[in-house]
Design an enzyme around this catalytic site. Structure first.
Site, PDB file in Angstrom:
ATOM      1  N   CYS A 106      -2.462  -0.625   7.522  1.00  0.00           N
ATOM      2  CA  CYS A 106      -1.988   0.810   7.526  1.00  0.00           C
ATOM      3  C   CYS A 106      -1.821   1.511   8.829  1.00  0.00           C
ATOM      4  O   CYS A 106      -0.768   2.205   9.242  1.00  0.00           O
ATOM      5  CB  CYS A 106      -2.063   1.662   6.271  1.00  0.00           C
ATOM      6  SG  CYS A 106      -1.404   0.949   4.830  1.00  0.00           S
ATOM      7  N   GLU A 143       0.689   3.999   1.872  1.00  0.00           N
ATOM      8  CA  GLU A 143       1.346   4.396   3.199  1.00  0.00           C
ATOM      9  C   GLU A 143       2.490   3.418   3.584  1.00  0.00           C
ATOM     10  O   GLU A 143       3.466   3.970   4.294  1.00  0.00           O
ATOM     11  CB  GLU A 143       0.147   4.326   3.891  1.00  0.00           C
ATOM     12  CG  GLU A 143      -1.243   4.840   3.834  1.00  0.00           C
ATOM     13  CD  GLU A 143      -2.073   4.025   3.152  1.00  0.00           C
ATOM     14  OE1 GLU A 143      -1.857   3.490   2.309  1.00  0.00           O
ATOM     15  OE2 GLU A 143      -3.163   3.940   3.717  1.00  0.00           O
ATOM     16  N   HIS A 182       0.797  -1.328  -0.016  1.00  0.00           N
ATOM     17  CA  HIS A 182       0.145   0.251  -0.157  1.00  0.00           C
ATOM     18  C   HIS A 182       0.992   1.404  -0.023  1.00  0.00           C
ATOM     19  O   HIS A 182       2.093   1.236   0.671  1.00  0.00           O
ATOM     20  CB  HIS A 182      -0.874  -0.149   1.365  1.00  0.00           C
ATOM     21  CG  HIS A 182      -2.007  -1.194   1.154  1.00  0.00           C
ATOM     22  ND1 HIS A 182      -3.124  -1.024   2.157  1.00  0.00           N
ATOM     23  CD2 HIS A 182      -2.000  -2.182   0.579  1.00  0.00           C
ATOM     24  CE1 HIS A 182      -3.898  -2.016   1.997  1.00  0.00           C
ATOM     25  NE2 HIS A 182      -3.260  -2.689   1.086  1.00  0.00           N
ATOM     26  N   CYS A 237      -6.370   1.857   5.815  1.00  0.00           N
ATOM     27  CA  CYS A 237      -7.101   0.771   6.079  1.00  0.00           C
ATOM     28  C   CYS A 237      -6.505   0.114   7.635  1.00  0.00           C
ATOM     29  O   CYS A 237      -5.303   0.909   8.125  1.00  0.00           O
ATOM     30  CB  CYS A 237      -6.720  -0.415   5.159  1.00  0.00           C
ATOM     31  SG  CYS A 237      -5.010  -1.061   4.928  1.00  0.00           S
TER      32      CYS A 237
END
Length: 151
Positions: A81, A50, A48, A78
């Site tokens: 993260c 992040e 992801h 999410c």
């Protein structure tokens, strides 16, 4: 957030969900790490934006603690993260679009402000959220008839 949106556009151009993230020093604005979604390219569920940006920032400063940093990300983080953000001790999170299906900062959970955890961070929601949301909406709308995606 403008740099995060540019990274999100790069991700979309590469066939990835258009999400971008930037970690920067809160006081100076110096960029320490950046990332864009790479789940498809890396075949990695943890790739992801992040996650990539936080790891890059930690490598840049030679420490896992990012108390003095802010994370700007185009989509609400999410649970995975958000957990990383807490564990990395990020000082502030700025996000664009809310994520009603997986958001762990405000939409479904409030992990970054949970008193039961060992770290809490400031949250600024909705920064350039319309632009970030439009980018996501148009990307996923374009995928809806494309074969082989969304498994």
């Amino acid at each position: 957030m403008r740099l995060a949106l540019a990274l999100a556009r790069e991700a979309a151009g590469a066939g990835e969900a258009p999400i971008g993230a930037v970690v920067y020093e809160t006081g100076t604005g110096r960029v320490l790490g950046e990332g864009r979604n790479r789940r498809e390219a890396d075949r990695d569920p943890s790739a992801h934006a992040e996650h990539i940006a936080v790891l890059a920032a930690c490598r840049e400063i030679g420490d896992w603690r990012l108390n003095h940093c802010s994370l700007a990300v185009t989509l609400e983080p999410c649970p995975m993260c958000a957990g990383l953000i807490v564990n990395a001790r990020v000082g502030r999170v700025v996000f664009g679009a809310s994520d009603p299906k997986a958001g762990a900062v405000r939409s479904l959970y409030r992990l970054l402000e949970d008193d039961r955890l060992n770290h809490r961070c400031e949250v600024v929601a909705g920064v350039m959220g319309g632009e970030a949301g439009d980018l996501l909406t148009s990307f996923f709308r374009s995928l809806r008839g494309a074969p082989g995606r969304g498994k």
